[in-house]
Design a protein around this motif. Structure first.
Motif, mmCIF file in Angstrom:
data_model
loop_
_atom_site.group_PDB
_atom_site.id
_atom_site.type_symbol
_atom_site.label_atom_id
_atom_site.label_comp_id
_atom_site.label_asym_id
_atom_site.label_seq_id
_atom_site.Cartn_x
_atom_site.Cartn_y
_atom_site.Cartn_z
ATOM 1 N N UNK A 1 46.115 33.105 42.004
ATOM 2 C CA UNK A 1 44.874 33.089 42.889
ATOM 3 C C UNK A 1 43.518 34.133 42.171
ATOM 4 N N UNK A 2 43.882 35.534 41.771
ATOM 5 C CA UNK A 2 43.190 36.352 41.240
ATOM 6 C C UNK A 2 42.186 35.384 39.982
ATOM 7 N N UNK A 3 43.800 35.012 39.365
ATOM 8 C CA UNK A 3 42.832 34.488 38.474
ATOM 9 C C UNK A 3 42.173 32.974 37.654
ATOM 10 N N UNK A 4 42.676 32.336 39.496
ATOM 11 C CA UNK A 4 41.602 30.816 40.003
ATOM 12 C C UNK A 4 39.802 31.487 39.700
ATOM 13 N N UNK A 5 39.208 30.318 38.852
ATOM 14 C CA UNK A 5 38.009 30.263 38.640
ATOM 15 C C UNK A 5 37.473 30.204 40.364
ATOM 16 N N UNK A 6 36.585 30.637 40.506
ATOM 17 C CA UNK A 6 36.322 30.220 42.501
ATOM 18 C C UNK A 6 35.856 28.592 42.706
#
Length: 83
Positions: free
Chosen positions: A57-62
């Motif tokens: 989740x934290x690595x995924x683009x917004x």
């Protein structure tokens, strides 16, 4: 009225004199092309329960986070009417 849009990759804020859900731009900071999300949609991503988020989740683009959340029924976004 000025609205703010967030780069999905680096978080740069772009202000525009109109209000839409997203704008497609090449970011002047990171140089990547992407869907800059209206700040209100970025704020809504915090509503996704941590236990429902994928491991990356934290690595995924917004914009990918938003797509994931809507596709999996974790966020309801009305596509008619105001943001």
């Amino acid at each position: 009225m000025i609205d703010s849009y967030i780069c999905p990759h680096c978080g740069r804020v772009e202000d525009r004199p109109y209000r839409v859900r997203l704008i497609i731009l090449t970011c002047p900071d990171c140089g990547r092309n992407g869907r800059f999300l209206h700040e209100s949609l970025v704020d809504r991503l915090d509503e996704v329960p941590e236990g429902e988020r994928p491991e990356d989740w934290t690595e995924m683009p917004l914009d990918e986070r938003l797509q994931y959340a809507v596709r999996n029924g974790l966020l309801q976004i009305s596509f008619s009417g105001p943001l």
